[in-house]
Design a protein around this motif. Structure first.
Motif, PDB file in Angstrom:
ATOM      1  N   ALA A   1       0.776  -1.046  -0.086  1.00 58.12           N
ATOM      2  CA  ALA A   1       0.044  -0.088   0.047  1.00 58.12           C
ATOM      3  C   ALA A   1       0.879   1.268   0.002  1.00 58.12           C
ATOM      4  N   ILE A   2       1.884   1.132   0.739  1.00 56.45           N
ATOM      5  CA  ILE A   2       2.905   2.352   0.843  1.00 56.45           C
ATOM      6  C   ILE A   2       3.578   2.757  -0.572  1.00 56.45           C
ATOM      7  N   VAL A   3       4.055   1.501  -1.133  1.00 48.59           N
ATOM      8  CA  VAL A   3       4.544   1.623  -2.684  1.00 48.59           C
ATOM      9  C   VAL A   3       3.591   2.236  -3.691  1.00 48.59           C
ATOM     10  N   VAL A   4       2.387   1.765  -3.340  1.00 49.72           N
ATOM     11  CA  VAL A   4       1.065   2.143  -4.337  1.00 49.72           C
ATOM     12  C   VAL A   4       0.951   3.637  -4.087  1.00 49.72           C
ATOM     13  N   PHE A   5       0.781   4.201  -2.781  1.00 46.32           N
ATOM     14  CA  PHE A   5       0.640   5.426  -2.405  1.00 46.32           C
ATOM     15  C   PHE A   5       1.833   6.140  -3.056  1.00 46.32           C
ATOM     16  N   PHE A   6       2.897   5.922  -2.857  1.00 46.46           N
ATOM     17  CA  PHE A   6       4.141   6.684  -3.319  1.00 46.46           C
ATOM     18  C   PHE A   6       4.180   6.792  -4.708  1.00 46.46           C
ATOM     19  N   GLY A   7       3.647   5.770  -5.536  1.00 45.09           N
ATOM     20  CA  GLY A   7       3.687   5.846  -6.917  1.00 45.09           C
ATOM     21  C   GLY A   7       2.574   6.805  -7.385  1.00 45.09           C
ATOM     22  N   ILE A   8       1.465   6.907  -6.361  1.00 45.81           N
ATOM     23  CA  ILE A   8       0.295   7.836  -7.140  1.00 45.81           C
ATOM     24  C   ILE A   8       0.949   9.162  -6.749  1.00 45.81           C
ATOM     25  N   VAL A   9       1.380   9.384  -5.674  1.00 44.46           N
ATOM     26  CA  VAL A   9       1.793  10.805  -5.596  1.00 44.46           C
ATOM     27  C   VAL A   9       3.102  11.258  -6.431  1.00 44.46           C
TER      28      VAL A   9
END
Length: 168
Positions: free
Chosen positions: A98-106
């Motif tokens: 989830a953190i990696v996905v959030f970082f990618g979106i940001v």
């Protein structure tokens, strides 16, 4: 690559690292030290943004007062001799994903945002003087009420910390 950009990346990494350490440590004192480290690096970021007053308030209020208040809270409360171990399981993988996905979106959002070329010029203004004029001419009552509220909260925290448990 300018010195300001290097300072931004270093302070950003220190801020993020302090926050990650704060939530990953198991001892409360280590958490407070990591949180104070995060507060100091955020103050450095404010100074880079030419918000010297906010940076100094960050150092005085958060890095100083809040960290000391947290340490006093730790000293005034009782703790068991054994520290609890954090259970590791499959939820860590889900959290990491989830953190990696959030970082990618940001990151994607930042890369595809149209930023203005020139920001406002604040160098000719005296920010501290303007803040003082506004605070002491228009917001005196709320300023004093916040100080009373903080005093009541401090006294209440001391009373709760010193409250003795009934003997069995």
């Amino acid at each position: 690559m300018s010195g300001q950009l290097v300072a931004f990346f270093v302070l950003s990494l220190l801020s993020i690292g302090g926050a990650v350490f704060m939530i990953s440590f198991t001892r409360v004192v280590h958490m407070v030290v990591a949180l104070a480290f995060t507060f100091l690096s955020i103050a450095g970021l404010y100074i880079l943004l030419e918000a010297e007053f906010v940076g100094m308030v960050q150092v005085l209020v958060y890095s100083g007062a809040i960290s000391i208040l947290m340490l006093f809270g730790i000293m005034l409360t009782r703790h068991d001799a054994e520290e609890t171990d954090v259970k590791k399981g499959p939820h860590q993988f889900i959290t990491f994903a989830a953190i990696v996905v959030f970082f990618g979106i940001v990151f994607f959002g930042i890369q595809h945002t149209q930023w203005p070329n020139q920001g406002p010029d604040f160098s000719s203004q005296n920010n501290v003087k303007e803040i003082g004029i506004q605070m002491y001419s228009h917001y005196v009552i709320p300023f004093e009420l916040v100080s009373v509220l903080l005093l009541v909260a401090l006294v209440g925290a001391i009373i709760l910390a010193k409250k003795e448990e009934p003997e069995e």
